[in-house]
Design an enzyme around this catalytic site. Structure first.
Site, PDB file in Angstrom:
ATOM      1  N   CYS A 195     -23.564 -36.651   4.772  1.00  0.00           N
ATOM      2  CA  CYS A 195     -24.909 -36.865   5.328  1.00  0.00           C
ATOM      3  C   CYS A 195     -25.964 -36.154   4.465  1.00  0.00           C
ATOM      4  CB  CYS A 195     -24.939 -36.396   6.786  1.00  0.00           C
ATOM      5  SG  CYS A 195     -26.336 -37.046   7.707  1.00  0.00           S
ATOM      6  N   HIS A 202     -19.823 -38.792   9.515  1.00  0.00           N
ATOM      7  CA  HIS A 202     -19.386 -37.396   9.592  1.00  0.00           C
ATOM      8  C   HIS A 202     -17.899 -37.248   9.901  1.00  0.00           C
ATOM      9  CE1 HIS A 202     -23.386 -35.357   9.625  1.00  0.00           C
ATOM     10  NE2 HIS A 202     -23.775 -36.577   9.948  1.00  0.00           N
ATOM     11  N   GLU A 225     -16.191 -34.637   9.691  1.00  0.00           N
ATOM     12  CA  GLU A 225     -15.931 -33.332  10.329  1.00  0.00           C
ATOM     13  C   GLU A 225     -16.127 -33.379  11.842  1.00  0.00           C
ATOM     14  OE1 GLU A 225     -18.689 -34.237   9.144  1.00  0.00           O
ATOM     15  OE2 GLU A 225     -20.390 -32.999   9.732  1.00  0.00           O
TER      16      GLU A 225
END
Lengths: 223, 83
Positions: free
Chosen positions: A84, A194, A196
């Site tokens: 991002c 994302h 994560e």
């Protein structure tokens, strides 16, 4: 295997990245003023914001002391993942081709997206299967990937378009449905979604771990 | 030297901000407006204006997606006194 997660003033996803990386190896935070990477095996440039993104997303962060070290690490073949805002920073730094523009809708969008693994010839997708779909959240206002047509063609020919939005999932208007691009050597990857945030079944998907664990054998081999 | 840097989205790149403004104008009765683009204006006082192009390439603009035009205006801006 030790991951270093950068932290800029305004980063907000570095703790999730730290948690995610700690599921596949060791992980520590590297402050933006650091000049060396303390011997980490892979670097994650996390999402959020950096220096307020007041001029353009990522434009100021690329000049931070730690980014000079990351650039040197990347040019020596060290694995680097930009997520991002981290993707925007890597593009501004010239480590990845292209740029990120405001979403076509001009709105901030937060949703789960499906991306297809287009190339496994990348340090961060080596453990994936070509064509498999990963379900990961995306949340941004400036994520429309852009590269001139000729550059995009070259990227495709070199297998540098690593991740593409699955049909119907290109919500931001990215050129060629590009969700993630790598550098020519394949050690640096940037993506808007994302991984994560997709490491626990509790939040809907663990597909993000596939990207992070892909790099473990790569890092081990380069020691 | 007072310098203005005009930054515009590069021709050919979709400019949703410009499109939104263009669509809004007829709704307010302003017909016949086309080719609307929204950019940025950066004004600065530079001791050495010959270095402004370098500043544009490195930081002020992203040359991949933006064009910039440098306009040298003359005397530096008067210091702003608190009113």
């Amino acid at each position: 295997m030790r991951f270093g997660i950068l932290r800029f003033p305004g980063s907000c996803d570095e703790r999730d990245a730290l948690h995610a990386a700690s599921l596949v190896g060791e992980a520590e935070i590297l402050w933006h003023q650091e000049r060396d990477l303390r011997g980490v095996d892979a670097v994650i440039v996390p999402g959020g914001f950096s220096y307020g993104d007041h001029l353009r997303a990522g434009a100021i962060a690329r000049f931070s002391p730690v980014m000079a070290a990351v650039e040197a690490f990347a040019r020596e073949g060290g694995p680097v993942l930009g997520i991002c805002n981290g993707f925007q920073v890597l593009c501004e730094a010239g480590l990845l081709p292209g740029a990120l523009l405001p979403n076509l809708s001009l709105r901030f969008v937060c949703r789960q997206v499906e991306v297809e693994v287009v190339s496994t010839d990348c340090a961060w997708t080596r453990g994936c299967t070509g064509g498999e779909r990963l379900s990961v959240p995306a949340k941004h206002q400036t994520g429309r990937y852009y590269a001139p047509d000729a550059v995009l063609e070259e990227l495709r020919a070199n297998d540098q378009v690593v991740l593409a939005y699955a049909p119907g999932h290109n919500f931001n208007g990215s050129a060629g449905d590009v969700a993630g691009v790598a550098n020519a050597a394949g050690n640096v990857l940037g993506l808007m979604p994302h991984p994560e945030h997709a490491v626990d079944a509790l939040t809907g998907s663990t597909d993000g771990l596939k990207l992070l664990s892909s790099v473990v054998p790569v890092a081990a081999a380069s020691r | 030297m007072r310098v203005q840097v005009l930054i515009r989205p590069k021709a050919g790149i979709l400019d949703p901000q410009g499109q939104t403004v263009e669509r809004a104008l007829p709704a307010l009765g302003f017909e016949g407006v086309t080719g609307v683009h929204v950019g940025r204006l950066i004004e600065l006082d530079a001791e050495d204006p010959s270095r402004v192009p370098e500043m544009c390439e490195a930081l002020l603009a992203n040359p991949l997606i933006e064009d910039y035009e440098i306009v040298e205006e003359g005397a530096p801006d008067a210091p702003r006194s608190p009113s």
